[in-house]
Design a protein around this motif. Structure first.
Motif, PDB file in Angstrom:
ATOM      1  N   MET A   1       0.818  -1.186   0.000  1.00 34.67           N
ATOM      2  CA  MET A   1       0.000   0.000   0.000  1.00 34.67           C
ATOM      3  C   MET A   1       0.866   1.256   0.000  1.00 34.67           C
ATOM      4  SD  MET A   1      -3.098   0.787  -0.150  1.00 34.67           S
ATOM      5  CE  MET A   1      -4.536   1.456   0.548  1.00 34.67           C
ATOM      6  N   SER A   2       1.955   1.241   0.763  1.00 34.72           N
ATOM      7  CA  SER A   2       2.817   2.425   0.802  1.00 34.72           C
ATOM      8  C   SER A   2       3.494   2.657  -0.542  1.00 34.72           C
ATOM      9  CB  SER A   2       3.862   2.299   1.912  1.00 34.72           C
ATOM     10  OG  SER A   2       4.736   1.230   1.659  1.00 34.72           O
ATOM     11  N   ASN A   3       3.810   1.576  -1.264  1.00 32.21           N
ATOM     12  CA  ASN A   3       4.396   1.724  -2.599  1.00 32.21           C
ATOM     13  C   ASN A   3       3.423   2.406  -3.549  1.00 32.21           C
ATOM     14  OD1 ASN A   3       6.775   0.527  -1.857  1.00 32.21           O
ATOM     15  ND2 ASN A   3       6.286  -1.463  -2.740  1.00 32.21           N
ATOM     16  N   VAL A   4       2.151   2.036  -3.462  1.00 31.03           N
ATOM     17  CA  VAL A   4       1.139   2.622  -4.336  1.00 31.03           C
ATOM     18  C   VAL A   4       0.997   4.111  -4.053  1.00 31.03           C
ATOM     19  CG1 VAL A   4      -1.313   2.632  -4.933  1.00 31.03           C
ATOM     20  CG2 VAL A   4      -0.116   0.466  -4.637  1.00 31.03           C
ATOM     21  N   SER A   5       0.906   4.468  -2.775  1.00 31.85           N
ATOM     22  CA  SER A   5       0.745   5.886  -2.456  1.00 31.85           C
ATOM     23  C   SER A   5       1.970   6.676  -2.889  1.00 31.85           C
ATOM     24  CB  SER A   5       0.471   6.080  -0.965  1.00 31.85           C
ATOM     25  OG  SER A   5       1.571   5.665  -0.193  1.00 31.85           O
ATOM     26  N   HIS A   6       3.148   6.091  -2.750  1.00 31.60           N
ATOM     27  CA  HIS A   6       4.369   6.774  -3.200  1.00 31.60           C
ATOM     28  C   HIS A   6       4.372   6.940  -4.715  1.00 31.60           C
ATOM     29  CE1 HIS A   6       8.593   6.985  -4.531  1.00 31.60           C
ATOM     30  NE2 HIS A   6       8.701   7.794  -3.503  1.00 31.60           N
ATOM     31  N   ASP A   7       3.983   5.879  -5.437  1.00 33.57           N
ATOM     32  CA  ASP A   7       3.955   5.935  -6.905  1.00 33.57           C
ATOM     33  C   ASP A   7       2.940   6.946  -7.426  1.00 33.57           C
ATOM     34  OD1 ASP A   7       5.933   4.042  -7.039  1.00 33.57           O
ATOM     35  OD2 ASP A   7       4.600   2.376  -7.532  1.00 33.57           O
ATOM     36  N   LEU A   8       1.860   7.159  -6.679  1.00 30.08           N
ATOM     37  CA  LEU A   8       0.837   8.113  -7.110  1.00 30.08           C
ATOM     38  C   LEU A   8       1.243   9.560  -6.843  1.00 30.08           C
ATOM     39  CD1 LEU A   8      -2.421   6.292  -5.981  1.00 30.08           C
ATOM     40  CD2 LEU A   8      -1.599   6.629  -8.314  1.00 30.08           C
ATOM     41  N   LEU A   9       2.153   9.768  -5.899  1.00 27.53           N
ATOM     42  CA  LEU A   9       2.549  11.136  -5.569  1.00 27.53           C
ATOM     43  C   LEU A   9       3.289  11.821  -6.710  1.00 27.53           C
ATOM     44  CD1 LEU A   9       3.654  10.858  -1.837  1.00 27.53           C
ATOM     45  CD2 LEU A   9       1.621  11.974  -2.773  1.00 27.53           C
ATOM     46  N   THR A  10       4.072  11.085  -7.475  1.00 27.23           N
ATOM     47  CA  THR A  10       4.839  11.687  -8.562  1.00 27.23           C
ATOM     48  C   THR A  10       3.934  12.285  -9.639  1.00 27.23           C
ATOM     49  OG1 THR A  10       6.687  10.208  -8.126  1.00 27.23           O
ATOM     50  CG2 THR A  10       6.646  11.279 -10.278  1.00 27.23           C
ATOM     51  N   PRO A  11       3.015  11.499 -10.227  1.00 28.00           N
ATOM     52  CA  PRO A  11       2.146  12.120 -11.235  1.00 28.00           C
ATOM     53  C   PRO A  11       1.220  13.168 -10.630  1.00 28.00           C
ATOM     54  CG  PRO A  11       1.487   9.842 -10.858  1.00 28.00           C
ATOM     55  CD  PRO A  11       2.766  10.063 -10.131  1.00 28.00           C
TER      56      PRO A  11
ATOM     57  N   TYR B   1      -1.333   8.081 -16.597  1.00 31.97           N
ATOM     58  CA  TYR B   1      -0.387   7.255 -15.853  1.00 31.97           C
ATOM     59  C   TYR B   1      -0.962   6.893 -14.482  1.00 31.97           C
ATOM     60  CZ  TYR B   1       3.872   5.873 -13.424  1.00 31.97           C
ATOM     61  OH  TYR B   1       4.799   5.194 -12.691  1.00 31.97           O
ATOM     62  N   MET B   2      -1.590   7.861 -13.803  1.00 26.73           N
ATOM     63  CA  MET B   2      -2.209   7.577 -12.512  1.00 26.73           C
ATOM     64  C   MET B   2      -3.313   6.534 -12.658  1.00 26.73           C
ATOM     65  SD  MET B   2      -2.540  11.190 -10.492  1.00 26.73           S
ATOM     66  CE  MET B   2      -3.357  10.430  -9.100  1.00 26.73           C
ATOM     67  N   LYS B   3      -4.103   6.642 -13.721  1.00 26.06           N
ATOM     68  CA  LYS B   3      -5.169   5.664 -13.942  1.00 26.06           C
ATOM     69  C   LYS B   3      -4.587   4.270 -14.143  1.00 26.06           C
ATOM     70  CE  LYS B   3      -9.146   4.480 -16.788  1.00 26.06           C
ATOM     71  NZ  LYS B   3      -8.870   3.076 -16.604  1.00 26.06           N
ATOM     72  N   GLU B   4      -3.501   4.172 -14.898  1.00 25.93           N
ATOM     73  CA  GLU B   4      -2.855   2.877 -15.105  1.00 25.93           C
ATOM     74  C   GLU B   4      -2.354   2.296 -13.790  1.00 25.93           C
ATOM     75  OE1 GLU B   4       0.205   3.476 -18.010  1.00 25.93           O
ATOM     76  OE2 GLU B   4      -1.228   3.954 -19.596  1.00 25.93           O
ATOM     77  N   LEU B   5      -1.760   3.145 -12.953  1.00 24.80           N
ATOM     78  CA  LEU B   5      -1.298   2.688 -11.648  1.00 24.80           C
ATOM     79  C   LEU B   5      -2.456   2.173 -10.802  1.00 24.80           C
ATOM     80  CD1 LEU B   5       1.269   5.474 -10.675  1.00 24.80           C
ATOM     81  CD2 LEU B   5       1.793   3.089 -11.213  1.00 24.80           C
ATOM     82  N   LEU B   6      -3.554   2.916 -10.796  1.00 25.81           N
ATOM     83  CA  LEU B   6      -4.716   2.499 -10.012  1.00 25.81           C
ATOM     84  C   LEU B   6      -5.353   1.233 -10.574  1.00 25.81           C
ATOM     85  CD1 LEU B   6      -6.246   5.988  -9.258  1.00 25.81           C
ATOM     86  CD2 LEU B   6      -5.264   4.385  -7.604  1.00 25.81           C
ATOM     87  N   ASP B   7      -5.399   1.101 -11.896  1.00 25.69           N
ATOM     88  CA  ASP B   7      -5.924  -0.125 -12.507  1.00 25.69           C
ATOM     89  C   ASP B   7      -5.073  -1.323 -12.104  1.00 25.69           C
ATOM     90  OD1 ASP B   7      -7.970   1.279 -13.726  1.00 25.69           O
ATOM     91  OD2 ASP B   7      -7.019   1.300 -15.714  1.00 25.69           O
ATOM     92  N   ASP B   8      -3.743  -1.158 -12.152  1.00 28.52           N
ATOM     93  CA  ASP B   8      -2.834  -2.238 -11.740  1.00 28.52           C
ATOM     94  C   ASP B   8      -3.034  -2.587 -10.272  1.00 28.52           C
ATOM     95  OD1 ASP B   8      -1.792  -2.302 -14.289  1.00 28.52           O
ATOM     96  OD2 ASP B   8       0.073  -1.261 -13.769  1.00 28.52           O
ATOM     97  N   PHE B   9      -3.180  -1.567  -9.444  1.00 26.54           N
ATOM     98  CA  PHE B   9      -3.391  -1.791  -8.021  1.00 26.54           C
ATOM     99  C   PHE B   9      -4.702  -2.548  -7.781  1.00 26.54           C
ATOM    100  CE2 PHE B   9      -5.247  -0.262  -3.983  1.00 26.54           C
ATOM    101  CZ  PHE B   9      -4.329  -0.839  -3.116  1.00 26.54           C
ATOM    102  N   ASN B  10      -5.775  -2.120  -8.457  1.00 25.04           N
ATOM    103  CA  ASN B  10      -7.067  -2.796  -8.299  1.00 25.04           C
ATOM    104  C   ASN B  10      -7.005  -4.245  -8.752  1.00 25.04           C
ATOM    105  OD1 ASN B  10      -8.427  -0.632  -7.169  1.00 25.04           O
ATOM    106  ND2 ASN B  10      -9.014   0.200  -9.152  1.00 25.04           N
TER     107      ASN B  10
END
Length: 82
Positions: free
Chosen positions: A1-11, A45-54
């Motif tokens: 979960m922390s990796n996802v939040s970190h990855d979302l902060l950049t975009p 890019y954020m949508k792709e990250l969230l899709d991967d996370f889901n």
């Protein structure tokens, strides 16, 4: 979960920064389009990250039905070799 939040902060930081730049009255139309393009790209890019996370969450919880079926690998392997 922390990796996802970190990855979302950049975009998200890019989106926020470029959105603030769009508010500058001294920008010409070309610059505005460039900044809008960056925002669009980062949002995708954020949508792709969230899709991967889901998808990862669904797989971990077993909410992703898998169907086993017989498959011929020869065509796939030939394409990889050629």
């Amino acid at each position: 979960m922390s990796n996802v939040s970190h990855d979302l902060l950049t975009p998200l930081a890019s989106i926020q920064g470029y959105a603030e730049l769009l508010d500058d009255d001294s920008l010409d139309d070309t610059e505005r389009r460039q900044y809008a393009h960056v925002i669009e790209r980062q949002a995708k890019y954020m949508k792709e990250l969230l899709d991967d996370f889901n998808l990862t969450m669904r797989l971990q919880h077993g909410d992703f039905p898998l169907t086993l079926e017989e498959t011929r690998l020869e065509p796939f392997v030939r394409e990889l070799v050629i």
